[in-house]
Design a protein around this motif. Structure first.
Motif, PDB file in Angstrom:
ATOM      1  N   VAL A  94      36.137 -70.753 -15.177  1.00  0.00           N
ATOM      2  CA  VAL A  94      36.610 -69.742 -14.235  1.00  0.00           C
ATOM      3  C   VAL A  94      37.340 -70.464 -13.128  1.00  0.00           C
ATOM      4  CG1 VAL A  94      35.995 -67.906 -12.635  1.00  0.00           C
ATOM      5  CG2 VAL A  94      34.656 -68.225 -14.686  1.00  0.00           C
ATOM      6  N   LEU A 120      28.486 -68.768 -15.622  1.00  0.00           N
ATOM      7  CA  LEU A 120      29.040 -68.747 -16.976  1.00  0.00           C
ATOM      8  C   LEU A 120      27.906 -68.900 -17.978  1.00  0.00           C
ATOM      9  CD1 LEU A 120      31.977 -71.326 -16.772  1.00  0.00           C
ATOM     10  CD2 LEU A 120      32.172 -68.846 -16.695  1.00  0.00           C
ATOM     11  N   VAL A 176      30.179 -63.667 -18.011  1.00  0.00           N
ATOM     12  CA  VAL A 176      30.976 -64.123 -16.880  1.00  0.00           C
ATOM     13  C   VAL A 176      31.497 -62.890 -16.140  1.00  0.00           C
ATOM     14  CG1 VAL A 176      33.035 -64.335 -18.362  1.00  0.00           C
ATOM     15  CG2 VAL A 176      32.931 -65.605 -16.225  1.00  0.00           C
ATOM     16  N   PRO A 177      31.520 -62.852 -14.828  1.00  0.00           N
ATOM     17  CA  PRO A 177      31.224 -63.933 -13.880  1.00  0.00           C
ATOM     18  C   PRO A 177      29.761 -64.047 -13.449  1.00  0.00           C
ATOM     19  CG  PRO A 177      32.216 -62.086 -12.726  1.00  0.00           C
ATOM     20  CD  PRO A 177      32.172 -61.706 -14.182  1.00  0.00           C
ATOM     21  N   LEU A 184      34.005 -72.591 -21.523  1.00  0.00           N
ATOM     22  CA  LEU A 184      34.403 -71.521 -20.609  1.00  0.00           C
ATOM     23  C   LEU A 184      34.736 -72.113 -19.256  1.00  0.00           C
ATOM     24  CD1 LEU A 184      31.844 -68.581 -21.096  1.00  0.00           C
ATOM     25  CD2 LEU A 184      34.339 -68.379 -21.249  1.00  0.00           C
ATOM     26  N   VAL A 211      39.573 -66.413 -16.375  1.00  0.00           N
ATOM     27  CA  VAL A 211      38.583 -67.023 -17.255  1.00  0.00           C
ATOM     28  C   VAL A 211      39.308 -67.515 -18.502  1.00  0.00           C
ATOM     29  CG1 VAL A 211      36.406 -66.716 -18.474  1.00  0.00           C
ATOM     30  CG2 VAL A 211      36.877 -65.350 -16.421  1.00  0.00           C
ATOM     31  N   GLN A 249      38.567 -69.322 -22.311  1.00  0.00           N
ATOM     32  CA  GLN A 249      37.598 -69.767 -23.313  1.00  0.00           C
ATOM     33  C   GLN A 249      38.348 -70.512 -24.425  1.00  0.00           C
ATOM     34  OE1 GLN A 249      33.589 -68.345 -25.480  1.00  0.00           O
ATOM     35  NE2 GLN A 249      35.188 -66.792 -25.560  1.00  0.00           N
TER      36      GLN A 249
END
Length: 262
Positions: free
Chosen positions: A129, A140, A48-49, A127, A112, A114
């Motif tokens: 964003v 992701l 990520v990103p 995940l 972000v 998780q």
């Protein structure tokens, strides 16, 4: 809270989460047997990103061409979050929530998150964003390094993709979809019904990697490990299949690894 290692347990399954080392899963042990390759660069790290390679580190962001560091020349690979320190937001016996603030060299602020949730027979990783400000393209995914060999037997991979992304000499998809070819692979496959890959270590364990996302990269060119990488788009996807993160529409994905003893 701190970025110290976290240990989650459920039944005879144990997971180590390493917020301070790129938010990665440092280990997954089932009945005391470690499934993930060990080391600072291994385990399972969040991509990520973006996922995989971005061509020459450049992508179009609205009307602006952005340049990322070329950490796999001539390309930029696997995002920036795996190189940063994440922070722990919440921990219980079998679940951890960790966060990472997007920062330089990524040009947009964003968070972000998780979520790592362990059960006796599975691990679920989620995940997300989100942005509170400007919109931006993002991807992701996860990059697990599963041990090739457990108990003296090599893993067997089984999956039925609808297509394989043709790979050019620069290691990036050409845009052509081809019939799946035999490995070894460092290739992206399409599974429109969702990612569904089975890893079987004979007489040891069967593990299924699933996700509602339809893209998976398989990397099995190393002797020590096999990687099965669910992701929200193909390599170079910031350019070819961008997913826009906006204040009203975060990008979220989930993968589940479920297992059974053989």
């Amino acid at each position: 809270m701190s970025d110290e290692d976290i240990t989650l347990t459920a039944g005879d399954a144990e997971v180590t989460v390493r917020p301070g080392n790129g938010g990665r899963i440092g280990g997954l042990r089932i009945g005391g047997v470690e499934l993930l390759r060990q080391g600072e660069r291994y385990g399972c790290f969040p991509m990520v990103p973006w996922c995989g390679r971005t061509r020459e580190g450049r992508f179009l962001d609205g009307g602006t061409v952005r340049q990322m560091p070329l950490n796999a020349p001539p390309h930029a690979i696997h995002g920036t979050a795996r190189d940063g320190a994440w922070r722990t937001a919440r921990v219980t016996e079998n679940e951890a929530v960790i966060t990472y603030e997007l920062t330089d060299p990524w040009p947009h602020p964003g968070r972000v998150t998780q979520v790592v949730a362990l059960a006796e027979d599975g691990l679920t990783l989620t995940l997300a964003v989100e942005t509170y400000d400007d919109s931006f393209p993002a991807q992701l995914g996860w990059h697990p390094w599963f041990h090739r060999n457990l108990g003296g037997r090599d893993v067997q991979l089984e999956f039925k993709p609808a297509w394989q992304e043709e790979r050019g000499a620069d290691h990036l998809p050409t845009g052509n979809r081809i019939d799946p070819r035999p490995g070894p692979w460092d290739d992206c496959f399409g599974m429109p019904g969702g990612v569904d890959v089975t890893l079987t270590w004979p007489e040891q364990l069967e593990l299924k990697v699933t996700s509602r996302e339809e893209w998976v990269v398989i990397y099995d060119e190393q002797a020590e490990a096999v990687c099965v990488e669910p992701q929200t788009g193909p390599p170079n996807g910031l350019n070819t299949l961008p997913r826009l993160v906006t204040p009203l529409d975060p990008l979220e994905a989930t993968t589940t690894w479920s297992w059974r003893r053989l």
